[in-house]
Design an enzyme around this catalytic site. Sequence first.
Site, PDB file in Angstrom:
ATOM      1  N   THR A   1       0.888  -1.171   0.000  1.00 22.26           N
ATOM      2  CA  THR A   1       0.000   0.000   0.000  1.00 22.26           C
ATOM      3  C   THR A   1       0.914   1.205   0.000  1.00 22.26           C
ATOM      4  O   THR A   1       2.100   1.064   0.266  1.00 22.26           O
ATOM      5  CB  THR A   1      -0.859  -0.037   1.302  1.00 22.26           C
TER       6      THR A   1
ATOM      7  N   ARG B   1     -14.523  -6.028  -1.573  1.00 25.02           N
ATOM      8  CA  ARG B   1     -13.921  -5.972  -0.226  1.00 25.02           C
ATOM      9  C   ARG B   1     -13.249  -4.597  -0.005  1.00 25.02           C
ATOM     10  O   ARG B   1     -12.528  -4.105  -0.856  1.00 25.02           O
ATOM     11  CB  ARG B   1     -12.886  -7.088  -0.094  1.00 25.02           C
TER      12      ARG B   1
ATOM     13  N   GLY C   1     -10.654  -2.506   2.517  1.00 30.71           N
ATOM     14  CA  GLY C   1      -9.672  -2.701   3.581  1.00 30.71           C
ATOM     15  C   GLY C   1      -9.685  -1.520   4.541  1.00 30.71           C
ATOM     16  O   GLY C   1     -10.630  -0.730   4.573  1.00 30.71           O
ATOM     17  N   ASP C   2      -8.625  -1.400   5.305  1.00 31.98           N
ATOM     18  CA  ASP C   2      -8.532  -0.300   6.275  1.00 31.98           C
ATOM     19  C   ASP C   2      -8.119   1.016   5.630  1.00 31.98           C
ATOM     20  O   ASP C   2      -8.389   2.089   6.174  1.00 31.98           O
ATOM     21  CB  ASP C   2      -7.494  -0.654   7.354  1.00 31.98           C
TER      22      ASP C   2
ATOM     23  N   GLY D   1      -0.986  -3.007   6.028  1.00 28.98           N
ATOM     24  CA  GLY D   1      -0.979  -4.335   6.630  1.00 28.98           C
ATOM     25  C   GLY D   1      -2.295  -5.052   6.407  1.00 28.98           C
ATOM     26  O   GLY D   1      -3.090  -4.644   5.549  1.00 28.98           O
TER      27      GLY D   1
END
Length: 340
Positions: A200, A228, A230-231, A252
């Site tokens: 990332t 999906r 992610g963070d 991560g």
Amino acid sequence: MKIFRVLIAILFIWSLNACERPAEQILRPEYAMAIHGGAGVIKAELMSPEQDSLYRASLLEALKAGEKILITGGSSLDAVTAAITILEDNPLFNAGRGAVFNANGFIEHDASIMEGSDKNAGAVGAVRNIKNPILAARKVMETSPHVFLVREGAEQFAALQGLQIVDPSWFMVSRQREKYENTKSSQLEKEFPLGEKHGTVGAVALDKAGNLAAGTSTGGMHFKHQGRLGDSPVIGAGTWADNACCAVSATGHGEYFIRYGVAQDIASRMIYGGQSLKEAADEVVLQELVKLDAGGGIIAVDKDGNICMPFNTAGMFRASVRAREEPFVGLFASDSLQLE
Ligand code: ASP
């Protein structure tokens, strides 16, 4: 006697000046900035000398673009945006061009940005055709009443805002396509934990005016489920900025970073628990996330210009700089920065 009186007068004037400047301003560097290009199985033995120098040069290029803005008194928001845009355009990193494929064989990007002065924030999720997702996140923050737009809604919004729209094939590079084909044919996904495959980009900065900003952009996890998130686009998980405290960008295994609100947790530990940036960041990344077996790292800068870049994986692509200091670039754990 006269000399004595002059000395007293000098001391008195000096003490007045010193009192006008709070301690942190005396010590605080004029600006500070850090960037990352993902954490994971990044080991010297897995990299050729050419790849090693290419990664280092690419990180330095993005860092310098941000620093140039900070030196001339530009905002941390512009510095973060500039660095991330360069990393998105660089096919070496899992963001923008060069991002990972999802399980259906296409690419969905997530990005977010936040400014510390008023905690304004913007994010886009699962977008497929916006050339620079970080620019779309910034437009959401600055020109819409919303914080988070996804898929077609985000794409339409970006197009209306005049951002560059590209054919999805523009993002696809052969390295990532091969990885996708291999995973698909060999069912590697079942054999390896999802957390081993990430990458990332992100940036955090403190500008001369004392404003903090953070941003993060990603293609997410390799072979992820379509849709999906992610963070990285989740404010408080992958990105956080608050002038009272710090700016954080994470990388991560996103599911854990969302569940444990990693970026905001670091800030909260500082504000409510009185921890220093280093104590808070190390505890979250090197203790809490390790207990969960959640691989990753963060980059952060606090309001006093301290920089922290802990990671619990073999390596993390990272770089940082502060006013009047030489830039630092690191890939492996063995690349160490005195400040870390
Ligand atoms: N955190 C990103 C995600 O879960 C991936 C990464 O940082 O490598 O989407």
